[in-house]
Design a protein around this motif. Structure first.
Motif, PDB file in Angstrom:
ATOM      1  N   TRP A 118       0.816  -1.215   0.000  1.00  0.00           N
ATOM      2  CA  TRP A 118       0.000   0.000   0.000  1.00  0.00           C
ATOM      3  C   TRP A 118       0.848   1.262   0.000  1.00  0.00           C
ATOM      4  CZ3 TRP A 118      -4.456  -0.254  -1.905  1.00  0.00           C
ATOM      5  CH2 TRP A 118      -5.265  -1.366  -1.717  1.00  0.00           C
ATOM      6  N   VAL A 119       1.921   1.238   0.745  1.00  0.00           N
ATOM      7  CA  VAL A 119       2.786   2.410   0.783  1.00  0.00           C
ATOM      8  C   VAL A 119       3.499   2.581  -0.562  1.00  0.00           C
ATOM      9  CG1 VAL A 119       4.831   3.419   1.867  1.00  0.00           C
ATOM     10  CG2 VAL A 119       3.043   2.419   3.271  1.00  0.00           C
ATOM     11  N   GLY A 120       3.929   1.488  -1.154  1.00  0.00           N
ATOM     12  CA  GLY A 120       4.561   1.564  -2.471  1.00  0.00           C
ATOM     13  C   GLY A 120       3.622   2.147  -3.511  1.00  0.00           C
ATOM     14  N   VAL A 121       2.393   1.648  -3.540  1.00  0.00           N
ATOM     15  CA  VAL A 121       1.395   2.168  -4.481  1.00  0.00           C
ATOM     16  C   VAL A 121       1.105   3.634  -4.180  1.00  0.00           C
ATOM     17  CG1 VAL A 121      -1.040   2.010  -5.166  1.00  0.00           C
ATOM     18  CG2 VAL A 121       0.349  -0.059  -5.008  1.00  0.00           C
ATOM     19  N   SER A 122       0.967   3.972  -2.904  1.00  0.00           N
ATOM     20  CA  SER A 122       0.683   5.355  -2.521  1.00  0.00           C
ATOM     21  C   SER A 122       1.811   6.296  -2.933  1.00  0.00           C
ATOM     22  CB  SER A 122       0.458   5.459  -1.015  1.00  0.00           C
ATOM     23  OG  SER A 122      -0.662   4.690  -0.637  1.00  0.00           O
ATOM     24  N   CYS A 123       3.047   5.872  -2.771  1.00  0.00           N
ATOM     25  CA  CYS A 123       4.180   6.700  -3.191  1.00  0.00           C
ATOM     26  C   CYS A 123       4.183   6.897  -4.699  1.00  0.00           C
ATOM     27  CB  CYS A 123       5.497   6.075  -2.737  1.00  0.00           C
ATOM     28  SG  CYS A 123       5.804   6.239  -0.975  1.00  0.00           S
ATOM     29  N   LEU A 124       3.872   5.830  -5.441  1.00  0.00           N
ATOM     30  CA  LEU A 124       3.822   5.958  -6.896  1.00  0.00           C
ATOM     31  C   LEU A 124       2.722   6.936  -7.321  1.00  0.00           C
ATOM     32  CD1 LEU A 124       4.358   2.238  -7.979  1.00  0.00           C
ATOM     33  CD2 LEU A 124       5.990   4.124  -8.179  1.00  0.00           C
ATOM     34  N   VAL A 125       1.553   6.825  -6.690  1.00  0.00           N
ATOM     35  CA  VAL A 125       0.445   7.730  -7.013  1.00  0.00           C
ATOM     36  C   VAL A 125       0.795   9.165  -6.651  1.00  0.00           C
ATOM     37  CG1 VAL A 125      -1.943   8.329  -6.415  1.00  0.00           C
ATOM     38  CG2 VAL A 125      -1.337   5.966  -6.914  1.00  0.00           C
ATOM     39  N   ALA A 126       1.367   9.355  -5.459  1.00  0.00           N
ATOM     40  CA  ALA A 126       1.762  10.703  -5.042  1.00  0.00           C
ATOM     41  C   ALA A 126       2.810  11.271  -5.999  1.00  0.00           C
ATOM     42  CB  ALA A 126       2.306  10.678  -3.614  1.00  0.00           C
ATOM     43  N   GLY A 127       3.763  10.449  -6.402  1.00  0.00           N
ATOM     44  CA  GLY A 127       4.784  10.892  -7.339  1.00  0.00           C
ATOM     45  C   GLY A 127       4.210  11.290  -8.682  1.00  0.00           C
ATOM     46  N   LEU A 128       3.275  10.494  -9.193  1.00  0.00           N
ATOM     47  CA  LEU A 128       2.636  10.826 -10.464  1.00  0.00           C
ATOM     48  C   LEU A 128       1.838  12.123 -10.363  1.00  0.00           C
ATOM     49  CD1 LEU A 128       1.432   7.292 -11.643  1.00  0.00           C
ATOM     50  CD2 LEU A 128       3.232   8.704 -12.675  1.00  0.00           C
ATOM     51  N   SER A 129       1.099  12.282  -9.265  1.00  0.00           N
ATOM     52  CA  SER A 129       0.297  13.496  -9.083  1.00  0.00           C
ATOM     53  C   SER A 129       1.176  14.738  -8.994  1.00  0.00           C
ATOM     54  CB  SER A 129      -0.563  13.388  -7.820  1.00  0.00           C
ATOM     55  OG  SER A 129      -1.501  12.360  -7.944  1.00  0.00           O
ATOM     56  N   LEU A 130       2.230  14.669  -8.193  1.00  0.00           N
ATOM     57  CA  LEU A 130       3.124  15.814  -8.039  1.00  0.00           C
ATOM     58  C   LEU A 130       3.845  16.143  -9.349  1.00  0.00           C
ATOM     59  CD1 LEU A 130       4.595  14.965  -4.536  1.00  0.00           C
ATOM     60  CD2 LEU A 130       3.142  16.921  -5.088  1.00  0.00           C
ATOM     61  N   THR A 131       4.284  15.111 -10.059  1.00  0.00           N
ATOM     62  CA  THR A 131       4.956  15.325 -11.340  1.00  0.00           C
ATOM     63  C   THR A 131       4.013  15.964 -12.348  1.00  0.00           C
ATOM     64  OG1 THR A 131       6.391  13.432 -10.907  1.00  0.00           O
ATOM     65  CG2 THR A 131       6.251  14.182 -13.185  1.00  0.00           C
ATOM     66  N   SER A 132       2.792  15.482 -12.404  1.00  0.00           N
ATOM     67  CA  SER A 132       1.801  16.043 -13.324  1.00  0.00           C
ATOM     68  C   SER A 132       1.523  17.512 -13.002  1.00  0.00           C
ATOM     69  CB  SER A 132       0.509  15.227 -13.238  1.00  0.00           C
ATOM     70  OG  SER A 132      -0.496  15.788 -14.028  1.00  0.00           O
ATOM     71  N   PHE A 133       1.376  17.829 -11.726  1.00  0.00           N
ATOM     72  CA  PHE A 133       1.124  19.210 -11.332  1.00  0.00           C
ATOM     73  C   PHE A 133       2.321  20.098 -11.675  1.00  0.00           C
ATOM     74  CE2 PHE A 133       0.580  22.538  -7.923  1.00  0.00           C
ATOM     75  CZ  PHE A 133      -0.480  23.167  -8.560  1.00  0.00           C
ATOM     76  N   ALA A 134       3.537  19.595 -11.450  1.00  0.00           N
ATOM     77  CA  ALA A 134       4.742  20.365 -11.770  1.00  0.00           C
ATOM     78  C   ALA A 134       4.818  20.654 -13.263  1.00  0.00           C
ATOM     79  CB  ALA A 134       5.989  19.610 -11.309  1.00  0.00           C
ATOM     80  N   ILE A 135       4.491  19.666 -14.078  1.00  0.00           N
ATOM     81  CA  ILE A 135       4.517  19.865 -15.528  1.00  0.00           C
ATOM     82  C   ILE A 135       3.478  20.908 -15.936  1.00  0.00           C
ATOM     83  CG2 ILE A 135       4.015  18.740 -17.740  1.00  0.00           C
ATOM     84  CD1 ILE A 135       5.358  16.200 -16.481  1.00  0.00           C
ATOM     85  N   ASN A 136       2.309  20.862 -15.326  1.00  0.00           N
ATOM     86  CA  ASN A 136       1.275  21.873 -15.626  1.00  0.00           C
ATOM     87  C   ASN A 136       1.731  23.265 -15.193  1.00  0.00           C
ATOM     88  OD1 ASN A 136      -0.901  20.539 -16.951  1.00  0.00           O
ATOM     89  ND2 ASN A 136      -1.280  19.444 -15.040  1.00  0.00           N
ATOM     90  N   LEU A 137       2.402  23.361 -14.038  1.00  0.00           N
ATOM     91  CA  LEU A 137       2.925  24.660 -13.618  1.00  0.00           C
ATOM     92  C   LEU A 137       4.001  25.144 -14.584  1.00  0.00           C
ATOM     93  CD1 LEU A 137       3.277  24.490  -9.723  1.00  0.00           C
ATOM     94  CD2 LEU A 137       1.715  25.897 -11.048  1.00  0.00           C
ATOM     95  N   ARG A 138       4.850  24.253 -15.018  1.00  0.00           N
ATOM     96  CA  ARG A 138       5.940  24.605 -15.950  1.00  0.00           C
ATOM     97  C   ARG A 138       5.356  25.138 -17.258  1.00  0.00           C
ATOM     98  NH1 ARG A 138      10.076  26.999 -17.585  1.00  0.00           N
ATOM     99  NH2 ARG A 138      11.437  25.934 -19.003  1.00  0.00           N
ATOM    100  N   LYS A 139       4.275  24.540 -17.720  1.00  0.00           N
ATOM    101  CA  LYS A 139       3.624  25.011 -18.942  1.00  0.00           C
ATOM    102  C   LYS A 139       3.149  26.452 -18.782  1.00  0.00           C
ATOM    103  CE  LYS A 139       1.983  20.529 -20.557  1.00  0.00           C
ATOM    104  NZ  LYS A 139       0.802  19.688 -20.753  1.00  0.00           N
ATOM    105  N   GLY A 140       2.833  26.838 -17.564  1.00  0.00           N
ATOM    106  CA  GLY A 140       2.369  28.196 -17.302  1.00  0.00           C
ATOM    107  C   GLY A 140       3.478  29.225 -17.373  1.00  0.00           C
ATOM    108  N   ILE A 141       4.727  28.801 -17.290  1.00  0.00           N
ATOM    109  CA  ILE A 141       5.853  29.734 -17.326  1.00  0.00           C
ATOM    110  C   ILE A 141       6.170  30.150 -18.765  1.00  0.00           C
ATOM    111  CG2 ILE A 141       8.329  29.967 -16.870  1.00  0.00           C
ATOM    112  CD1 ILE A 141       7.939  28.217 -14.435  1.00  0.00           C
ATOM    113  N   LYS A 142       6.018  29.232 -19.699  1.00  0.00           N
ATOM    114  CA  LYS A 142       6.388  29.499 -21.098  1.00  0.00           C
ATOM    115  C   LYS A 142       5.645  30.652 -21.679  1.00  0.00           C
ATOM    116  CE  LYS A 142       7.810  24.791 -21.989  1.00  0.00           C
ATOM    117  NZ  LYS A 142       7.617  23.606 -22.709  1.00  0.00           N
TER     118      LYS A 142
END
Length: 188
Positions: A164-188
């Motif tokens: 459960w912790v492994g899956v949760s870390c993967l989900v959290a990582g995907l969510s944070l990465t996706s949000f970071a990419i969306n924020l980065r798109k806002g800088i361009k």
């Protein structure tokens, strides 16, 4: 697209420059999740140390991001960072004690992380980013898993906690990465 960029600039003006912190945190969470599945037989003490360092770094990143004066809700971000920082310090300094109560600590951390990810999903929705619904859905699943681990720590032993912790870390990582990419798109 211009409307989205204007919205990003208004709401996340100070946070945009820290998009890379979310990306780094997302990658760390992804790596941590992968390591849990690659080496499932690590000792409980090693696992608590790994979580301690990861949670400690996560807390520091959130605190740094909360230092942006123009960011709305930065008090919540600072609080999230402070809680994770304290959890990380505890897990790192007292691994033997934390190993004994690790299911509870992980359960409460997952619960807290789930609520944090709901906020991130809502922010992704605000910036019209993709995947925000999945982030919220997975955050709700993480919260349910956290309650199960907290209520039944012995029934859900080390193997279940690792999964459960492994899956949760993967989900959290995907969510944070996706949000970071969306924020980065806002800088361009």
């Amino acid at each position: 697209m211009e409307k989205i960029l204007n919205y990003l600039t208004d709401k996340y003006h100070g946070c945009l420059k820290y998009w890379w912190l979310l990306l780094v945190l997302g990658i760390i969470m992804l790596l941590l999740g992968a390591m849990i599945f690659i080496f499932p037989m690590l000792s409980y003490i090693t696992m608590s140390m790994l979580f301690g360092v990861s949670i400690l770094i996560s807390g520091i990143f959130y605190i740094v991001m909360s230092s942006t004066k123009t960011l709305k809700g930065r008090g919540w971000l600072f609080t999230a960072g402070l809680v994770e920082l304290l959890f990380g310090i505890f897990l790192t300094l007292w691994p033997a004690i934390s190993a004994m109560i690790l299911p509870y600590i992980l359960g409460f951390w997952l619960l807290f992380k789930g609520f944090t990810l709901i906020g991130i999903g809502a922010d992704m929705s605000d910036v019209k980013g993709s995947g925000w619904g999945w982030s919220i859905l997975w955050a709700l699943a993480m919260i349910i898993c956290a309650f199960i681990i907290i209520i039944y720590p012995i029934v859900f032993g080390m193997e279940a906690v690792i999964i459960w912790v492994g899956v949760s870390c993967l989900v959290a990582g995907l969510s944070l990465t996706s949000f970071a990419i969306n924020l980065r798109k806002g800088i361009k």
